[in-house]
Design a protein around this motif. Structure first.
Motif, PDB file in Angstrom:
ATOM      1  N   HIS A 100     -10.383 -30.762 -39.561  1.00  0.00           N
ATOM      2  CA  HIS A 100     -11.112 -31.898 -39.944  1.00  0.00           C
ATOM      3  C   HIS A 100     -10.972 -32.723 -41.075  1.00  0.00           C
ATOM      4  CE1 HIS A 100     -15.266 -33.858 -40.579  1.00  0.00           C
ATOM      5  NE2 HIS A 100     -15.308 -33.086 -41.513  1.00  0.00           N
ATOM      6  N   HIS A 142     -10.439 -37.350 -41.382  1.00  0.00           N
ATOM      7  CA  HIS A 142     -11.080 -38.273 -41.642  1.00  0.00           C
ATOM      8  C   HIS A 142      -9.122 -39.004 -41.973  1.00  0.00           C
ATOM      9  CE1 HIS A 142     -15.132 -36.838 -42.958  1.00  0.00           C
ATOM     10  NE2 HIS A 142     -14.608 -35.707 -42.821  1.00  0.00           N
ATOM     11  N   GLY A 151     -17.516 -34.199 -48.589  1.00  0.00           N
ATOM     12  CA  GLY A 151     -19.434 -33.263 -48.637  1.00  0.00           C
ATOM     13  C   GLY A 151     -18.324 -32.573 -49.511  1.00  0.00           C
ATOM     14  N   GLY A 152     -17.355 -31.645 -49.092  1.00  0.00           N
ATOM     15  CA  GLY A 152     -16.000 -30.097 -49.181  1.00  0.00           C
ATOM     16  C   GLY A 152     -15.350 -30.191 -49.847  1.00  0.00           C
ATOM     17  N   GLY A 207     -18.528 -35.864 -52.949  1.00  0.00           N
ATOM     18  CA  GLY A 207     -19.466 -35.704 -51.876  1.00  0.00           C
ATOM     19  C   GLY A 207     -20.255 -34.565 -53.244  1.00  0.00           C
ATOM     20  N   GLU A 208     -19.706 -33.568 -53.457  1.00  0.00           N
ATOM     21  CA  GLU A 208     -21.035 -32.719 -53.521  1.00  0.00           C
ATOM     22  C   GLU A 208     -21.088 -33.024 -54.998  1.00  0.00           C
ATOM     23  OE1 GLU A 208     -18.850 -29.048 -53.382  1.00  0.00           O
ATOM     24  OE2 GLU A 208     -20.100 -27.827 -54.179  1.00  0.00           O
ATOM     25  N   PHE A 254     -22.145 -35.966 -55.738  1.00  0.00           N
ATOM     26  CA  PHE A 254     -23.374 -36.903 -55.839  1.00  0.00           C
ATOM     27  C   PHE A 254     -23.931 -36.399 -54.929  1.00  0.00           C
ATOM     28  CE2 PHE A 254     -19.392 -39.985 -55.664  1.00  0.00           C
ATOM     29  CZ  PHE A 254     -20.666 -41.460 -55.744  1.00  0.00           C
ATOM     30  N   ASP A 255     -24.374 -35.393 -54.490  1.00  0.00           N
ATOM     31  CA  ASP A 255     -25.746 -35.012 -53.597  1.00  0.00           C
ATOM     32  C   ASP A 255     -26.699 -33.501 -55.072  1.00  0.00           C
ATOM     33  OD1 ASP A 255     -25.285 -35.636 -51.182  1.00  0.00           O
ATOM     34  OD2 ASP A 255     -24.212 -34.003 -50.329  1.00  0.00           O
ATOM     35  N   GLY A 274     -27.157 -36.994 -50.858  1.00  0.00           N
ATOM     36  CA  GLY A 274     -27.100 -38.178 -52.022  1.00  0.00           C
ATOM     37  C   GLY A 274     -26.522 -39.306 -52.661  1.00  0.00           C
ATOM     38  N   PRO A 333     -25.788 -41.725 -50.173  1.00  0.00           N
ATOM     39  CA  PRO A 333     -25.481 -43.156 -49.783  1.00  0.00           C
ATOM     40  C   PRO A 333     -27.100 -43.908 -50.677  1.00  0.00           C
ATOM     41  CG  PRO A 333     -25.451 -41.531 -47.805  1.00  0.00           C
ATOM     42  CD  PRO A 333     -25.199 -40.967 -49.083  1.00  0.00           C
ATOM     43  N   SER A 381     -17.227 -44.464 -48.103  1.00  0.00           N
ATOM     44  CA  SER A 381     -18.038 -45.679 -48.150  1.00  0.00           C
ATOM     45  C   SER A 381     -18.580 -46.283 -48.870  1.00  0.00           C
ATOM     46  CB  SER A 381     -18.625 -44.979 -47.143  1.00  0.00           C
ATOM     47  OG  SER A 381     -19.544 -43.534 -46.839  1.00  0.00           O
ATOM     48  N   ASN A 382     -18.608 -44.966 -50.423  1.00  0.00           N
ATOM     49  CA  ASN A 382     -18.926 -45.611 -51.283  1.00  0.00           C
ATOM     50  C   ASN A 382     -18.792 -47.798 -51.508  1.00  0.00           C
ATOM     51  OD1 ASN A 382     -19.233 -45.749 -54.460  1.00  0.00           O
ATOM     52  ND2 ASN A 382     -20.804 -44.613 -54.295  1.00  0.00           N
ATOM     53  N   CYS A 399     -16.215 -43.382 -41.558  1.00  0.00           N
ATOM     54  CA  CYS A 399     -15.363 -42.767 -42.952  1.00  0.00           C
ATOM     55  C   CYS A 399     -16.435 -40.830 -42.973  1.00  0.00           C
ATOM     56  CB  CYS A 399     -16.002 -43.301 -44.079  1.00  0.00           C
ATOM     57  SG  CYS A 399     -14.930 -44.846 -44.939  1.00  0.00           S
ATOM     58  N   ASP A 448     -18.714 -38.016 -40.905  1.00  0.00           N
ATOM     59  CA  ASP A 448     -18.615 -37.369 -40.135  1.00  0.00           C
ATOM     60  C   ASP A 448     -18.853 -37.965 -38.830  1.00  0.00           C
ATOM     61  OD1 ASP A 448     -16.795 -35.281 -41.545  1.00  0.00           O
ATOM     62  OD2 ASP A 448     -18.896 -33.805 -41.329  1.00  0.00           O
TER      63      ASP A 448
HETATM   64  O1  KG4 Z   1     -17.149 -36.501 -44.770  1.00  0.00           O
HETATM   65  P1  KG4 Z   1     -18.639 -35.861 -44.483  1.00  0.00           P
HETATM   66  O2  KG4 Z   1     -19.068 -36.890 -43.726  1.00  0.00           O
HETATM   67  O3  KG4 Z   1     -18.462 -34.791 -44.506  1.00  0.00           O
HETATM   68  C1  KG4 Z   1     -17.962 -33.702 -44.836  1.00  0.00           C
HETATM   69  O4  KG4 Z   1     -16.581 -33.415 -44.108  1.00  0.00           O
HETATM   70  O5  KG4 Z   1     -18.127 -33.405 -45.871  1.00  0.00           O
HETATM   71  O6  KG4 Z   1     -18.818 -37.047 -46.191  1.00  0.00           O
HETATM   72  C2  KG4 Z   1     -20.451 -36.394 -46.282  1.00  0.00           C
HETATM   73  C3  KG4 Z   1     -20.704 -36.713 -48.265  1.00  0.00           C
HETATM   74  C4  KG4 Z   1     -21.678 -36.121 -48.750  1.00  0.00           C
HETATM   75  O7  KG4 Z   1     -21.924 -36.003 -49.836  1.00  0.00           O
HETATM   76  C5  KG4 Z   1     -22.550 -37.899 -48.863  1.00  0.00           C
HETATM   77  O8  KG4 Z   1     -23.134 -37.458 -49.347  1.00  0.00           O
HETATM   78  C6  KG4 Z   1     -20.818 -37.879 -49.017  1.00  0.00           C
HETATM   79  O9  KG4 Z   1     -20.315 -38.059 -48.342  1.00  0.00           O
HETATM   80  N1  KG4 Z   1     -21.256 -39.633 -48.727  1.00  0.00           N
HETATM   81  C7  KG4 Z   1     -21.292 -40.810 -49.996  1.00  0.00           C
HETATM   82  C8  KG4 Z   1     -21.631 -42.296 -49.269  1.00  0.00           C
HETATM   83  N2  KG4 Z   1     -22.130 -42.142 -48.216  1.00  0.00           N
HETATM   84  C9  KG4 Z   1     -22.141 -40.170 -47.889  1.00  0.00           C
HETATM   85  N3  KG4 Z   1     -21.073 -40.584 -51.522  1.00  0.00           N
HETATM   86  C10 KG4 Z   1     -20.988 -41.633 -52.084  1.00  0.00           C
HETATM   87  N4  KG4 Z   1     -21.352 -42.903 -51.543  1.00  0.00           N
HETATM   88  C11 KG4 Z   1     -21.855 -42.997 -50.419  1.00  0.00           C
HETATM   89  N5  KG4 Z   1     -21.776 -44.657 -50.166  1.00  0.00           N
END
Ligand code: KG4
Ligand code: ZN
Length: 338
Positions: free
Chosen positions: A114, A118, A140-141, A166-167, A169-170, A182, A184, A276-277, A303, A305
């Motif tokens: 995975h 990315h 996120g992971g 990402g965690e 952020f969430d 969280g 976005p 994508s932030n 960016c 999944d």
């Molecule tokens: O890569 P992804 O889609 O899935 C994983 O492989 O984990 O990442 C999802 C993570 C989530 O924690 C989400 O909150 C974060 O990416 N994310 C962001 C933004 N868009 C998605 N974090 C900060 N700013 C964003 N704009």
């Protein structure tokens, strides 16, 4: 080598996705069924619900990817699928679907990591990008800083010791009542806040310049919220979001630039949902410009999944002769480079 067209499948978390990709860089279709609305009800991804939804959607999503690409299975060269890391139930749905397609059509099967997916999203966006380069993967992971030595060859410089970016952020989004997902939402609310309003810590991990730690920052935000509540001080969500986001962005930027400079490579890429932030993209763009480093970043849709990135990674596996058997299994804890 003549043209190679791959059907790619991604179901490692809460997106049911399939794509058709030519020669690793040309996306003929990229279908994403997002389950976000469903999981929002529970404040996060519920693995069992995700698995069930993947089962319901996967055939339709694959059919649509083929239709939009105007391809039949007989036009393809391989079928690729994410087999780890991720949630075991969701991964198994994609792996089983890919094996069924491979068995029925005779197409070779390619299991894809995975995170490699990315990273490879950058090849789709930037047709001229070739290894070696440094890549920050923040999702996120996962939070990883790696040197991409060659296609499929990675050297991990640093990783998170606890929560992924990402965690964090969430979790912070949930604490300030923004809900799931969280990232976005914080990105959006932070635009109205002052990033210097609250001094949250920039965590250092003692013995490493490249490892990350975000759980201390998360606790600092929770402590701040608690103490405001106890003192009866009203909370400005936008300031909390902006200050938290700045703390994450500062650490990711500082570590990334340290890695780029010490590796002597002049190319830097980002990947994963957090890539994508908007604040992170801006900060890294500026940092790279100041150092005259070429900066690569996938469009936000690539960016988070998706299966196009899996098709990109699979192409380089395919040309290197990687093939998996029908005994391919989901590996939830798969490490990069295995
Ligand atoms: O890569 P992804 O889609 O899935 C994983 O492989 O984990 O990442 C999802 C993570 C989530 O924690 C989400 O909150 C974060 O990416 N994310 C962001 C933004 N868009 C998605 N974090 C900060 N700013 C964003 N704009
Ligand atoms: Zn991901």
């Amino acid at each position: 080598m003549e043209s190679v067209t791959i059907l790619a499948i991604e179901t490692s978390c809460d997106e049911t996705a399939a794509a058709v990709v030519r020669n690793g860089r040309e996306v003929l279709s990229n279908v994403i069924y997002s389950q976000i609305d469903l999981h929002t009800l529970y404040g996060g991804v519920v693995p069992e619900i995700a698995s069930r939804k993947h089962i319901e959607k996967i055939n339709r999503v694959m059919e649509q990817a083929l239709k939009e690409a105007d391809r039949e299975l007989s036009d393809l060269d391989a079928v690729a699928v994410t087999y780890g890391p991720g949630l075991v139930g969701p991964l198994l749905v994609g792996v089983s679907a890919a094996k069924a397609v491979s068995f029925a059509s005779g197409l070779p099967l390619i299991g894809v990591h995975h995170i490699e997916g990315h990273i490879s999203a950058n090849y789709i966006e930037h047709k001229d990008l070739e290894p070696p380069f440094v890549c920050l993967i923040a999702s996120g992971g996962h939070s990883h800083l790696v040197v991409v030595r060659d296609y499929g060859k990675y050297e991990v410089l640093g990783r998170t010791r606890d929560d992924a970016a990402g965690e964090a952020f969430d979790k912070v989004a949930r604490a300030i009542g923004l809900g799931y997902p969280g990232g976005p939402k914080i990105d959006k609310v932070a635009k109205e806040g002052n990033p210097d309003a609250i001094a949250f810590p920039r965590a250092k991990v003692g013995d490493s310049d490249y490892d990350f730690s975000f759980s201390g920052l998360k606790s600092a935000v929770l402590n701040y919220l608690n103490s405001c509540e106890m003192k009866g001080i009203p909370i400005c969500r936008a300031d909390v979001a902006a200050s938290f986001q700045k703390a994450v962005v500062d650490v990711l930027t500082e570590h990334s630039m340290a890695a780029v400079e010490r590796c002597g490579l002049r190319k830097f890429a980002i990947a994963g949902g957090v890539a994508s932030n908007s604040a992170l993209r801006q900060a890294l763009e500026k940092a790279c410009e100041e150092r005259e480093i070429a900066f690569y970043r996938p469009t936000p849709l690539l960016c988070t999944d998706n299966a196009a990135m899996i098709g990109a990674a699979a192409y380089y596996e395919y040309v290197q002769g990687v093939r998996h058997g029908l005994d391919l299994n989901a590996v939830p804890g798969l490490k990069l480079g295995e």
